[in-house]
Design a protein around this motif. Structure first.
Motif, PDB file in Angstrom:
ATOM      1  N   GLY A   1      -1.022  11.185  -0.085  1.00 36.20           N
ATOM      2  CA  GLY A   1      -1.823  10.358  -0.989  1.00 36.20           C
ATOM      3  C   GLY A   1      -1.530   8.884  -0.728  1.00 36.20           C
ATOM      4  O   GLY A   1      -0.413   8.443  -0.912  1.00 36.20           O
ATOM      5  N   GLY A   2      -2.546   8.157  -0.293  1.00 32.70           N
ATOM      6  CA  GLY A   2      -2.338   6.764   0.115  1.00 32.70           C
ATOM      7  C   GLY A   2      -2.646   6.582   1.587  1.00 32.70           C
ATOM      8  O   GLY A   2      -2.784   5.458   2.064  1.00 32.70           O
ATOM      9  N   ALA A   3      -2.769   7.709   2.314  1.00 35.77           N
ATOM     10  CA  ALA A   3      -3.106   7.640   3.743  1.00 35.77           C
ATOM     11  C   ALA A   3      -4.447   8.311   4.028  1.00 35.77           C
ATOM     12  O   ALA A   3      -5.152   7.929   4.962  1.00 35.77           O
ATOM     13  CB  ALA A   3      -2.021   8.326   4.575  1.00 35.77           C
TER      14      ALA A   3
ATOM     15  N   GLY B   1       1.545  14.181  -2.455  1.00 34.16           N
ATOM     16  CA  GLY B   1       2.567  13.136  -2.475  1.00 34.16           C
ATOM     17  C   GLY B   1       2.804  12.560  -1.089  1.00 34.16           C
ATOM     18  O   GLY B   1       2.904  11.357  -0.915  1.00 34.16           O
ATOM     19  N   LEU B   2       2.853  13.438  -0.094  1.00 34.32           N
ATOM     20  CA  LEU B   2       3.168  12.972   1.253  1.00 34.32           C
ATOM     21  C   LEU B   2       1.990  12.271   1.915  1.00 34.32           C
ATOM     22  O   LEU B   2       2.168  11.457   2.806  1.00 34.32           O
ATOM     23  CB  LEU B   2       3.631  14.151   2.123  1.00 34.32           C
ATOM     24  CG  LEU B   2       4.851  14.908   1.589  1.00 34.32           C
ATOM     25  CD1 LEU B   2       5.262  16.010   2.547  1.00 34.32           C
ATOM     26  CD2 LEU B   2       6.022  13.956   1.344  1.00 34.32           C
TER      27      LEU B   2
ATOM     28  N   HIS C   1       1.286   2.027   0.361  1.00 37.95           N
ATOM     29  CA  HIS C   1       0.621   2.857  -0.649  1.00 37.95           C
ATOM     30  C   HIS C   1       1.382   4.169  -0.868  1.00 37.95           C
ATOM     31  O   HIS C   1       1.648   4.555  -2.001  1.00 37.95           O
ATOM     32  CB  HIS C   1      -0.830   3.136  -0.238  1.00 37.95           C
ATOM     33  CG  HIS C   1      -1.670   3.700  -1.360  1.00 37.95           C
ATOM     34  ND1 HIS C   1      -3.023   3.876  -1.270  1.00 37.95           N
ATOM     35  CD2 HIS C   1      -1.339   4.130  -2.610  1.00 37.95           C
ATOM     36  CE1 HIS C   1      -3.483   4.397  -2.404  1.00 37.95           C
ATOM     37  NE2 HIS C   1      -2.484   4.555  -3.227  1.00 37.95           N
ATOM     38  N   ILE C   2       1.741   4.819   0.237  1.00 38.52           N
ATOM     39  CA  ILE C   2       2.459   6.089   0.103  1.00 38.52           C
ATOM     40  C   ILE C   2       3.796   5.899  -0.610  1.00 38.52           C
ATOM     41  O   ILE C   2       4.161   6.661  -1.499  1.00 38.52           O
ATOM     42  CB  ILE C   2       2.679   6.748   1.475  1.00 38.52           C
ATOM     43  CG1 ILE C   2       1.342   7.194   2.067  1.00 38.52           C
ATOM     44  CG2 ILE C   2       3.636   7.939   1.364  1.00 38.52           C
ATOM     45  CD1 ILE C   2       1.455   7.877   3.407  1.00 38.52           C
TER      46      ILE C   2
ATOM     47  N   VAL D   1      -0.921   1.615   4.551  1.00 37.90           N
ATOM     48  CA  VAL D   1      -0.698   3.038   4.293  1.00 37.90           C
ATOM     49  C   VAL D   1       0.751   3.279   3.863  1.00 37.90           C
ATOM     50  O   VAL D   1       1.026   3.951   2.855  1.00 37.90           O
ATOM     51  CB  VAL D   1      -1.039   3.872   5.551  1.00 37.90           C
ATOM     52  CG1 VAL D   1      -0.478   5.285   5.425  1.00 37.90           C
ATOM     53  CG2 VAL D   1      -2.546   3.914   5.770  1.00 37.90           C
TER      54      VAL D   1
ATOM     55  N   LEU E   1       9.676   7.883  -1.059  1.00 40.42           N
ATOM     56  CA  LEU E   1       8.793   9.015  -0.792  1.00 40.42           C
ATOM     57  C   LEU E   1       7.567   8.983  -1.712  1.00 40.42           C
ATOM     58  O   LEU E   1       7.672   8.619  -2.869  1.00 40.42           O
ATOM     59  CB  LEU E   1       9.571  10.316  -1.031  1.00 40.42           C
ATOM     60  CG  LEU E   1       8.847  11.632  -0.741  1.00 40.42           C
ATOM     61  CD1 LEU E   1       8.690  11.820   0.767  1.00 40.42           C
ATOM     62  CD2 LEU E   1       9.628  12.809  -1.313  1.00 40.42           C
ATOM     63  N   GLY E   2       6.412   9.393  -1.141  1.00 40.62           N
ATOM     64  CA  GLY E   2       5.193   9.490  -1.956  1.00 40.62           C
ATOM     65  C   GLY E   2       5.198  10.692  -2.872  1.00 40.62           C
ATOM     66  O   GLY E   2       4.449  10.749  -3.841  1.00 40.62           O
TER      67      GLY E   2
END
Lengths: 456, 456
Positions: free
Chosen positions: B219-221, B216-217, A291-292, A288, A396-397
């Motif tokens: 996406g991926g989790a 953004g924060l 990925h983020i 996670v 940062l994502g």
């Protein structure tokens, strides 16, 4: 050497909080035309505050959209110049019924200040202004030269910001940029951001029959646009969170093993608990955190077709639409990625329907800076000191397109000093900002302004 | 022997049309609580007309929802008894802006009567009442016994009709049922319906995070519910229009080669032209006519998730929902099909989200009657005579749940004598009914009432 400044902030806690609440009570929702005057009012608040502090050349600059506010204080001879960027506009507050207190009536509960914009970004912009006020009221000067540029269109894509930066390159020239529009990885965990994701977006519309049709009379003759859209969307990302658009990952920079390790050591949010999901989902082969921070994403932001009311309406809908955005990582070009997705969709149109893709004009490249740069290290030291904990370095994502623009235009380091927390509910109901972050954050800024005066 | 009756209709064309326009001008939209009094007003119109004609035991029967209107004329000794069913409620008229004249101000243009309900079903109900009026005014009697049952809840699922039919089985007993709530395969092409589709429905909701999240924060989790829903929907039907839910076709009755041939000989609508699509789409291995008439369908009627406004909102939506209905064919049990779809969805829930399925209570089995039955053959003969063209026998892709209920409760043949056309825009803006179908249709009814007096 900064005792007097810190004491000023300490002694004026109440009145500063009151002033921030005044700022937050202006519903400066930039996306909503009905709030145009409110956005201007918030900009005027910033401009007036800058004048009060003692900034010069303070201007409310018309842009065609919402105005920019500019001001400068340039009397710190031999000290470096900071370009401070922030935004005074906010996201819409709806759905209002999910807020526990009114979004534009700031309220303190359990040590947090609740209001739309408390964290993103009015609260953090205010911290810098208050610190400047404290310096001027006590020392009569700032330790560094500061050029302040606060825009009113960040939440709608900063359309007029880049032209402004371009047209005033000389006036805005600085040694580094300073932005507080981000957060820490966890409450009380000081965090330095050394990377941001880029961004691109599009909207897909599947057009079927020229009107909604009776599903009995036409089912079997006419392709259902909502089903066709589902097939298209399902073909963009698989169940393992891997984007299946050909070439999507082609230009993604490799992720060194040691950076992966650092990312995995960074404290993460307990997502199942914080957002109420059964389990996390990340790209096959990546954690996670990885990925983020370092892998691109493709998300459906909205989707609609046909009947949305109570009960049943037995129709074949006329159209179906989905809004999609991607977050991009270093190496990926937003235009190229948009092209690849559009090409893929347009070359896989199901028979019996028409498909049109609207390209979002707004885009940004990802950004990355060397985490060992002294401007970042000094900030990290002050953060560690104030919060009593070692600062972590993360990517940062999210995206802050202005960072990439500043990087490209001015070729200067961008220091992302964010004081928000994951519990701040950015863009959601019940946005908040913890008061201890607000106060400790200003302490960090006081000392950081002092320290960077030495860096040249 | 029916000359006088036909002459009465001929001579009273204007006043009968005027009376129908009065009926159509009542906005009896059953789904909209704001129109409750209008629905009652339309029911009262029917009841008053029945009394004027000379029907007995005329009643407006409360149901808990909108009322039913009942009346009977039972003085045709030795003649069979018809149970005539219809409905006086209509679909909503929105979007109003797409109508060329007001939906509840009936207007004649180009030989068509435009109004909501003109064809479905007020216009066709009115034809039977006018024919009864003509018989009573000229002959002083009807050729057959007639029990009239007109409901006000057809467009919202006829919830109270079946309990009423059950509770009054003896009172409603008849030799056959007669319904005019359908249409011909093409304008001027007389058509006998000998089959209808059944119906079942459900609503799928994918629940992700407890609020919309910053893409953004998170996406991926966090799994995107709109993407998860797209995967689920895309797994229900493939691009060849084959439903891929296991067992969906298990109980479908085989379609004999000769019936297929008849279906393919039936004139079809030019769909690409009439509804504006690039080409038709039907189930792999079946023609459009076969699919519409005799193969089950699964359609998405509506779908929604996240942000639907202008521009971009970079969120991971909290939930995503789709409304689905199926049209069923003889052999398929609505409950079994609903179970199979629900089981399939519930056993394929993507990790990271929750899925709930709401079952639509409303359902119906498909219906089929022997096309050689003399009651159908006599109707076909009169249709051929009046319209000057051989009547075609077809099965309908739509559902009339009351037909299946009548079949089950009374075990009598149901004669579906429909006078609408594919251009009537049922359930859509600019609903209309051609005046020549209105007049020729009444001629058919006059002769049919006369002819079936001999069938026992």
């Amino acid at each position: 050497m900064t005792e007097a400044v810190l004491k000023y902030l300490e002694e004026n806690r109440e009145s500063l909080l009151g002033k921030l609440e005044e700022f937050l009570s202006i519903p400066s929702v930039s996306t909503d035309g009905a709030h145009k005057q409110d956005v201007l009012k918030a900009g005027t608040f910033v401009a007036n505050y800058l004048k009060e502090i003692g900034f010069q050349s303070v201007e409310i600059i018309e842009t065609g959209g919402h105005p920019l506010v500019y001001g400068e204080w340039l009397e710190a001879k031999d000290a470096p110049t900071a370009l401070f960027y922030g935004h005074y506009d906010v996201q819409p507050a709806d759905p209002y019924e999910l807020w526990d207190s009114e979004p534009f009536e700031p309220t303190v509960r359990n040590g947090k200040l609740f209001a739309r914009g408390a964290s993103d970004d009015k609260g953090q912009v205010f911290m810098h202004l208050a610190v400047c006020e404290a310096y001027m009221k006590t020392e009569g000067r700032l330790p560094v030269n500061v050029k302040v540029c606060i825009e009113g269109e960040e939440e709608i894509g900063s359309e007029n910001l880049v032209p402004f930066l371009k047209n005033h390159k000389d006036k805005l020239a600085a040694d580094f940029a300073l932005i507080s529009d981000s957060g820490m990885v966890a409450k009380g965990q000081p965090t330095m951001l050394y990377g941001l994701k880029g961004f691109t977006g599009l909207e897909v519309t599947v057009k079927g029959p020229n009107r909604d049709l009776h599903s009995g009379l036409y089912g079997g003759a006419v392709k259902n646009p909502a089903m066709a859209l589902s097939h298209i969307l399902a073909s963009l990302k698989n169940d393992q969170e891997v984007v299946t658009v050909p070439g999507f990952y082609d230009d993604v920079e490799a992720l060194p093993a040691e950076e992966r390790q650092l990312m995995n050591e960074a404290p993460g949010e307990n997502y199942p608990e914080s957002v109420g999901i059964p389990q996390t989902s990340s790209e096959q082969g990546y954690t996670v955190n990885e990925h983020i921070m370092a892998r691109p994403t493709l998300e459906i932001n909205g989707m609609y077709s046909g009947y949305q009311g109570e009960g049943t309406k037995t129709i074949i809908p006329s159209t179906a639409t989905a809004k999609i955005t991607c977050r991009l990582v270093p190496g990926q070009d937003p235009q190229t990625i948009q092209d690849k997705i559009v090409d893929y969709i347009e070359s896989h149109v199901p028979d019996g329907v028409e498909v049109s893709v609207k390209r979002e004009a707004l885009s940004a490249k990802a950004y990355k800076v060397d985490p060992d740069h002294p401007l970042l290290q000094k900030a990290a030291d002050q953060l560690s000191e104030a919060f009593g904990k070692e600062t972590v370095f993360v990517r940062l994502g999210g995206s802050i397109p202005v960072v990439e623009s500043i990087d490209q235009l001015f070729n200067i380091p961008v220091v992302l000093l964010g004081f928000g927390t994951p519990e701040d509910n950015l863009h959601s109901p019940n946005e908040s900002f913890p008061l201890d972050h607000f106060h400790k954050g200003m302490e960090v800024l006081v000392n950081y302004y002092h320290d960077v005066a030495q860096v040249k």
